[in-house]
Design a protein around this motif. Sequence first.
Motif: not given
Length: 838
Positions: A305-308, A323-326, A363-367, A475-477
């Motif tokens: 999970h990251s702002p990017n 657009y998908s919003d994490l 909604r369900f959003v996850a990497p 990586q983190d971020d």
Amino acid sequence: MKKSVFRTHASLVTLAVAAFAVQPAVAQDASDETDTSVAEIVVTGVAKATNRLDTSVSVSALDVESVANVAPRGTAEIFRRLPGIRAESSAGGGNSNMQVRGLPAVTGGAQFISLQEDGLPVLLFGDHNFAPADGFVKVDATLARIESVRGGSAATLTTNGNGAIINLINKTGKTEGGSIQFMKGVDYKDTRVDAEYGASLADDLYFHLGGHYQIGGDIRNAGFNAVDGGKFRASLTKEFDGGFVRVYGQVIDKKDATYMPQTVRITEVAGSVAAVAAGAANYGKTLGVLTNSLPGLNAATQTLHSPNLISFPIVDPSGNLIYSDLRNGIHTKSQTIGGEFEFDLGAGLTVNNKIRYANQNGRFVAPFTHAANAADRYLSTNFGPGATAVFFNGPNAGKPVNSASLLALTGNNLITEVALFDTELNDMGNFVNDLRVTKTFETAGGDITASAGYFKMVQNFKQTWHWGRMLVSTQDDAAIINVPGFTEAGVYTYNGAFGGCCNILWDMQADVDAVYGGLNATFGAINLDGSLRRETMHYSGFAQFSSARNVDVNKNGSIGPAEIGVPINDPATRGTIGDSLSGTSYSFGANYKINDDLAVFSRYSRGTTWNFDRQFGAFSNAQIVAPGLLRNSTRQIEAGVKWRETSASIPGSLSLYVTYFNGRANLRNFSITTNLATGGIYTSSGVELEFNYDIGGFNLFGNGAWTDAQAKQDFNDPARNGLKPQRQADWVYNLGASYTFAERFTLGGAVNGTSKSYVDFENRFVQPGFATVTAFANVKVRDNLTLSVNANNLFNKAGFTEGDQTRLFDTDANGAYDTSIARSVAGRTISASVKFEF
């Protein structure tokens, strides 16, 4: 089953009677909800409120103070205090896997557990794809207590609760008073306020209202608010001679980040790639152990999970750009209205009805990590020799990406391919009603209670799947990676996750009707009961899949690399369902009270449970034509001892509950992340333990379960027979203590642990055992003002709960797997709070 084994099991239930009765979960009694003895009086799983020593049902309870001291960072973490429940609390705010002793789980979710509020299921199925029941439950100060029924009679108490019922019972305002609590994260970003109040409007009329709001919840350094939102609940109760009427309403609007398996290291075993390829010859041989040793991405404290990754372009079912919003995470939106009435009609006849309508969506959003490899190898393998890559965003945007540059930047050289789950929960609403009539007969020898009821529940399942596909740094971020000529703005084929399987529309409904009835008899020290449930599940609807097309998604007049083969929802792929299936469940047991403080019990049960959307998840309409795959069955045997000592023979107060269990499950299911069908006959036996000891200001508590489980008959691969089911640990335990001195200061803590388990059904890859420590300190500044500090996972340990045997990577091409994916419990978080009671 061998005759000798059968006789052994049969001997455990010789005291039971073959009467058939149901003991439906009942609502909270109108008694004092703050009574400290509440843990010994149960209302879940019995015909009427009763002492734990008087029933043959395995029941436990947690009061609200016990819940608070656990310092839960998600609902599933609370359930670690319940014996026999393995709650994999690694997912964050929802989507946790849970299993119960006696019934091994072969997929994610909570297939054999019915999660309930005030005696009614939150969802009809415990393992819906992308709609986990624990995501629709938000625990706060409105909770009075939690009760759980494990095994046996749970098969007849509700639908899809053969293994356990976990019932969250809310405050009603019967006891006047309220509280407000402010909580702040000490070493992580989080702010939360809980408030509640209940009082009487008249002698026979009272109300309760409350809820919470939380923002932050950043337990893994996501870089944005991982939690945002809250809940409000209100109830009004009118009592009268011989009964009561209660109405309530609840609103939830909350976003909770959920964490999926991500890249981790595994210990290298020479030749493990060839050993896996050799198949059954190496089943049961350890070929790797999950380990938290990947530089740049700590499994316990960090996340992809990251702002990017917050805003990522995908397409809707028609091919339009969205657009998908994490930041949505599991976004739960629920509006619930319900009620309950109970009438005593005289002559021992009582009528009780519980009803609820829930409008639920979100909604369900996850990497989710689909693949990983050394950057140079990944680029050449997937895009051809000479392919180059650059960072699309983040602080290094435009700079080259290769194995050397990643190693220098992150400490590892891996590119991770992410499947970005983005699922619209269009309608997960339901309607449920449970009507029960109870008649008590007083005889010269004792009391007999007969009950009969009708249960109705309708569950909607309407979802829209559109899953993005991207490359990121490990990586983190994490930052998105672009491959010029092959990806566009970081997009690796619009909606191309898992090969473009999943631009899917789901529009289905399950409708269950159940009738139940039976007997409960008490004759002196002996209590006999039995239960019978006959239910029919009607199901209907469709799943509409996709076909690949070239689509000008960005409307620039040309077809770019990411616009080739875009999966677009296609009516020609529609698969329909529509049928009815019926099943019968029964349970009978006996309890013998040797004296006021000691009892023994036994129970035998058979149950039916149902699959639904998971079984339709093979990414094609061909999977939808086998209705027989929807019905599963279970068999459970229990026997135990219950001891509660409060006399002068020992100092203090002791309670001890020991249960032997033996379970058998015949089931089928399907995993969408591995695209594999699962199924077989699974057996297990073991011992469940729960104890509590109080003396002065000292309290010692604990629970644990030892389980010996195996695949008796694997339907997919007979070579797995005799092996342990995946993620089935031999030991699960929770041990803790607290001490209060000067009536003002309380210190306490607990150890939550599990022994090793296997990632795979073939028992080749190991999830190591682990233990985490929670600790708390409370100071009563005044009788109504308390300051607290709570630490979760005090020693910052990683603990793996969900690996993936289909995603094994040899990133240095030396013939040994060194990388896989897994999910770990969260690392250390410390919070402080102040609570004012009035």
